[in-house]
Every structure is written in structure tokens, then in C-alpha cells.
Design a protein around this motif. Structure first.
Motif, short mmCIF file in Angstrom:
data_model
loop_
_atom_site.label_atom_id
_atom_site.label_comp_id
_atom_site.label_asym_id
_atom_site.label_seq_id
_atom_site.Cartn_x
_atom_site.Cartn_y
_atom_site.Cartn_z
N LEU A 196 45.14 76.41 9.86
CA LEU A 196 46.16 76.23 10.88
C LEU A 196 47.29 77.24 10.72
CD1 LEU A 196 46.42 72.34 11.13
CD2 LEU A 196 45.09 73.93 12.51
N GLU A 200 47.32 67.91 18.90
CA GLU A 200 45.98 68.45 18.64
C GLU A 200 45.10 68.42 19.88
OE1 GLU A 200 44.93 65.99 15.40
OE2 GLU A 200 44.84 64.16 16.57
N ARG A 256 40.20 66.34 16.14
CA ARG A 256 41.49 65.75 15.75
C ARG A 256 41.94 66.36 14.43
NH1 ARG A 256 44.31 62.57 19.47
NH2 ARG A 256 42.85 61.39 20.75
N TYR A 257 42.08 67.67 14.40
CA TYR A 257 42.26 68.38 13.14
C TYR A 257 43.56 68.01 12.42
CZ TYR A 257 44.79 71.49 16.36
OH TYR A 257 45.62 72.00 17.32
N LEU A 258 44.66 67.80 13.16
CA LEU A 258 45.92 67.43 12.50
C LEU A 258 45.84 66.03 11.90
CD1 LEU A 258 48.51 68.81 15.08
CD2 LEU A 258 48.07 69.70 12.78
N MET A 270 51.22 64.26 16.23
CA MET A 270 49.99 65.01 15.96
C MET A 270 48.85 64.65 16.90
SD MET A 270 50.00 65.21 11.80
CE MET A 270 51.24 66.18 10.93
N TRP A 328 54.61 69.26 14.29
CA TRP A 328 53.48 69.06 13.38
C TRP A 328 53.67 69.84 12.09
CZ3 TRP A 328 50.48 72.91 11.36
CH2 TRP A 328 50.50 74.15 12.00
#
Length: 214
Positions: free
Chosen positions: A130, A199, A81-83, A195, A17
Motif C-alpha cells: 500500500l 478500500e 478488502r485489503y485495508l 477503511m 486509513w
């Protein structure tokens, strides 16, 4: 120093990522920065018949949008689902940037700039979080330095290419490519960086389970 650099790069290479995000950032800077810094004054002049004041208003809209986007995302918990959200904000959020290439009204050009600024800054807040939350303490300085290097790597190249590209293909075409290009690339980045699975396997800012009194 060489050993430290090797250790930092090895971590990036093994962390999909992170590697995908850094590569995407390099391409993003190449596509966006040159048109914004070099071609926007010509777009304002040719499409709006405007001058320095109009150019300043469009840049102000970009900055105000960025500030609002950063404030909004930082006042909430990270999305689950931050990425994916971060990458899509950079990719799909750049689409309004294409408006700068054909808008004939100042408000429309300012709106496109504001939306692009808001999504870009919101994604940057997640990215900065992050780096603090998912990068090991002893590597954080090296990864941050690499991030800064990547951000600057193609900046002069983007500025150098923007003018000739505008003359060859037209200012509108360059802005369209700059706006739409990241939208397609971000989907590849999400896939390459794995990703969606990463995540979920590494949740952040989740609610703590309730404790029931016995």
C-alpha cells in the motif's frame, strides 16, 4: 526540510486509513514487542521448565511462521478488502500470542508464536504494498520514514515496561493483554480510518474487464 516534513504530515493527517494504520502500529509495537523480547525467556523457563534451546525453538517458530505468511500473501492478489484484512490480521492475528503466557507444552507455545508471526508478516506485506501503490511518488520517502519512526518510537518504552509489568501483574497477564488488546483496538482502527468504504472506493488488483471481439 521543515516544509517537506510539514507536507508529509499534512498528507498523513488528511488520509484517514494511513493515519489510523500508523497510530495502530505504534500501539501494536508497545503491546507486543516488550513481552516478546523481554518476558518470553521467563515464560519458557517458568511454564515449560525449558532453557535456551526451547527459547530458540519458539523464536524460530515465530520467524518461520512469519516467512510462510509473507510468502503466502505475496503469491496472491491483494484481497478486495485489503485495508480491513491487513488490520484484522494484525489485531485478531495477535490473539494466539496470548498462548505464550500460559502454555505448558513447547509445541503449543511454538504454534502460538508461529500463527502470530504468520499473520503479522502477511499484514506487513500488504502494508508495504500500500505504501508503494497508494502513496504519491513525491511523498513516499517521507511517509516511509514516518512509518519507520513510528515503528521505533515506543520500542524502548515497551521493553522498559515489560519487566515491571510482569512483576506487578504476572507474565501470563501481560501476554494475555498483549494478545487480546490489539484485537479490540483493530476494530476501532477500522472504524476511525473509514477503511471499509475507502478500500471499496479505491480497489486494487481487480480483474481487468474482458474485451469482446466485434
Amino acid at each position: 526540510m521543515v516544509a517537506d516534513l510539514r507536507e508529509g504530515w499534512s498528507y498523513v493527517r488528511k488520509t484517514r486509513w494511513l493515519l489510523a494504520s500508523l497510530l495502530f502500529g505504534t500501539v501494536f509495537v508497545l503491546l507486543i514487542l516488550g513481552p516478546l523480547e523481554v518476558l518470553l525467556p521467563f515464560a519458557v523457563k517458568d511454564q515449560l521448565g525449558g532453557g535456551a534451546q526451547d527459547f530458540g525453538l519458539v523464536l524460530a517458530a515465530f520467524g518461520i511462521g512469519g516467512a510462510l505468511g509473507a510468502l503466502l500473501i505475496s503469491s496472491r492478489k491483494l484481497p478486495r478488502r485489503y485495508l480491513s484484512v491487513m488490520t484484522l490480521m494484525w489485531g485478531l492475528g495477535s490473539i494466539p500470542f496470548a498462548v505464550l503466557g500460559f502454555a505448558t507444552e513447547l509445541w503449543l507455545m511454538a504454534a502460538g508464536a508461529a500463527i502470530a508471526g504468520a499473520t503479522g508478516s502477511a499484514a506487513m506485506v500488504i502494508w508495504g504494498t500500500l505504501l508503494q501503490r497508494r502513496v504519491p511518488d513525491h511523498l513516499r520517502g517521507r511517509i516511509a520514514s514516518l512509518d519507520f519512526f513510528v515503528s521505533l518510537l515506543l520500542m524502548p518504552v515497551s521493553m522498559a515496561l515489560a519487566g515491571p509489568a510482569g512483576n506487578l501483574f504476572g507474565v501470563s497477564a501481560v501476554f494475555v493483554v498483549a494478545g487480546v488488546g490489539p484485537a479490540f483496538i483493530c476494530l476501532v482502527v477500522i472504524w476511525f480510518g473509514r477503511m471499509t468504504s475507502d478500500e471499496i472506493a479505491n480497489p486494487l488488483d481487480q480483474e481487468e474487464p474482458a474485451v469482446t471481439a466485434v
